[in-house]
Write an enzyme that holds these catalytic residues in place. Structure first.
Site, PDB file in Angstrom:
ATOM      1  N   SER A  27      46.190  31.559  36.332  1.00 23.08           N
ATOM      2  CA  SER A  27      46.832  30.887  35.732  1.00 23.08           C
ATOM      3  C   SER A  27      48.534  32.248  34.612  1.00 23.08           C
ATOM      4  O   SER A  27      49.892  30.854  34.439  1.00 23.08           O
ATOM      5  CB  SER A  27      46.060  30.696  34.348  1.00 23.08           C
ATOM      6  N   THR A  28      48.683  32.816  34.929  1.00 23.02           N
ATOM      7  CA  THR A  28      49.923  33.313  33.921  1.00 23.02           C
ATOM      8  C   THR A  28      50.758  32.949  35.568  1.00 23.02           C
ATOM      9  O   THR A  28      52.240  32.761  35.239  1.00 23.02           O
ATOM     10  CB  THR A  28      49.984  34.683  33.473  1.00 23.02           C
ATOM     11  N   GLY A  96      41.788  41.158  38.695  1.00 22.31           N
ATOM     12  CA  GLY A  96      40.412  40.644  40.368  1.00 22.31           C
ATOM     13  C   GLY A  96      39.610  39.581  39.909  1.00 22.31           C
ATOM     14  O   GLY A  96      38.739  39.634  40.081  1.00 22.31           O
ATOM     15  N   GLU A 104      46.188  40.976  46.625  1.00 26.41           N
ATOM     16  CA  GLU A 104      47.120  41.630  45.266  1.00 26.41           C
ATOM     17  C   GLU A 104      48.062  43.558  45.577  1.00 26.41           C
ATOM     18  O   GLU A 104      49.167  43.512  45.397  1.00 26.41           O
ATOM     19  CB  GLU A 104      46.572  41.459  43.681  1.00 26.41           C
TER      20      GLU A 104
HETATM   21  C1  5RP Z   1      43.587  37.869  40.571  1.00 26.45           C
HETATM   22  C2  5RP Z   1      44.350  38.554  38.896  1.00 26.45           C
HETATM   23  C3  5RP Z   1      45.214  37.682  38.405  1.00 26.45           C
HETATM   24  O1  5RP Z   1      45.932  38.162  38.385  1.00 26.45           O
HETATM   25  C4  5RP Z   1      44.109  38.311  36.519  1.00 26.45           C
HETATM   26  O2  5RP Z   1      42.975  37.289  36.611  1.00 26.45           O
HETATM   27  C5  5RP Z   1      44.684  37.336  35.364  1.00 26.45           C
HETATM   28  O3  5RP Z   1      44.567  35.654  35.146  1.00 26.45           O
HETATM   29  P1  5RP Z   1      45.445  34.755  34.543  1.00 26.45           P
HETATM   30  O4  5RP Z   1      46.447  34.540  34.278  1.00 26.45           O
HETATM   31  O5  5RP Z   1      44.866  33.507  34.701  1.00 26.45           O
HETATM   32  O6  5RP Z   1      44.617  35.699  33.392  1.00 26.45           O
HETATM   33  O7  5RP Z   1      43.955  39.860  38.986  1.00 26.45           O
HETATM   34  O8  5RP Z   1      42.419  38.298  40.732  1.00 26.45           O
END
Ligand code: 5RP
Length: 226
Positions: A27-28, A96, A104
């Site tokens: 989401s970020t 993750g 990633e």
């Molecule tokens: C996906 C990730 C994301 O960067 C992590 O889960 C953060 O997500 P969000 O920004 O939605 O909190 O590692 O594999």
């Protein structure tokens, strides 16, 4: 939500015309994709190509008009902007929870810079205290890893999506490994996990990030690698 967006928008300052940019997942990171798409649409940035870290970020970048490339074509992205689940004071990460850790990490390890965007809830004194460590495994005989994980001091849970086992973009499974009280020695744990056949990758991103942009309601602070 606003804190995440502020951090993501600040990351645009790390991008220059002509750059190849690793596109994170979650989401970020999605706030960053929106800001990057807008900057391209309004001419604030030009000649950018993105390297997605998941099928999700690939789909979002396409929707937002961000041209895409691959690591085969561009093996060293200038910068990758990604989110995180935890970030320590010395810029080590757990990633993750969104299920994209393998791609990633591949994109991050090939990038000249890794910029992390997050809100303050992701900052920890000790990795593993806010949530589990995701570990991606090959499906073959995946159950055999459970006792191994327990010997390393954690409680593993096979990730599910509704009733079915969650399958990553790479066709693998994820065990979420819960460490009561956090992880004592992340580097030693990472070595032990990665030495075992069938374990594909861990969500420990150690000494990979160069900069974290941490948003709150009023602004963005930075953590830089020394
Ligand atoms: C996906 C990730 C994301 O960067 C992590 O889960 C953060 O997500 P969000 O920004 O939605 O909190 O590692 O594999």
């Amino acid at each position: 939500m606003e804190a995440k967006r502020l951090a993501a928008v600040a990351a645009l300052g790390e991008v220059r015309d002509g750059m190849v940019v690793g596109l994170g997942t979650g989401s970020t990171a999605d706030h960053f994709l929106i800001a990057l798409g807008e900057a391209l649409a309004t001419g604030k940035l030009a000649d950018i190509r993105g390297v997605p870290t998941s099928t999700q970020s690939e789909r979002r970048a396409t929707e937002l008009g961000i041209p895409l490339t691959t690591l085969a074509e561009c093996p060293a992205p200038d910068v990758t902007v990604d989110g995180t689940d935890e970030v320590s004071r010395d810029l080590d990460l757990i990633k993750g929870l969104g299920g994209a850790l393998l791609r990633e990490k591949i994109v991050a390890q090939n990038s000249r810079r890794l910029v992390i965007v997050a809100d303050g809830s992701k900052c920890v004194d000790r990795l593993g205290t806010h949530g589990p460590l995701p570990v991606e495994v090959a499906p073959f005989a995946h159950e055999t890893h459970e006792s191994f994980f327990r010997k390393l001091g954690c409680a593993p849970t096979l990730r599910r999506d509704g009733g079915a086992v969650f399958v990553t973009d790479n066709g693998n499974y994820i065990y979420d490994c819960h460490f009561a009280g956090g992880i004592d020695d992340p580097a030693a744990l990472d070595r032990a996990l990665r030495a075992r056949a069938g374990i594909v990758e861990t969500g420990l991103f150690l000494r990979l990030a160069d900069l974290a942009l941490i948003g709150d309601e009023t602004g963005v602070r930075t953590i830089e690698r020394e």
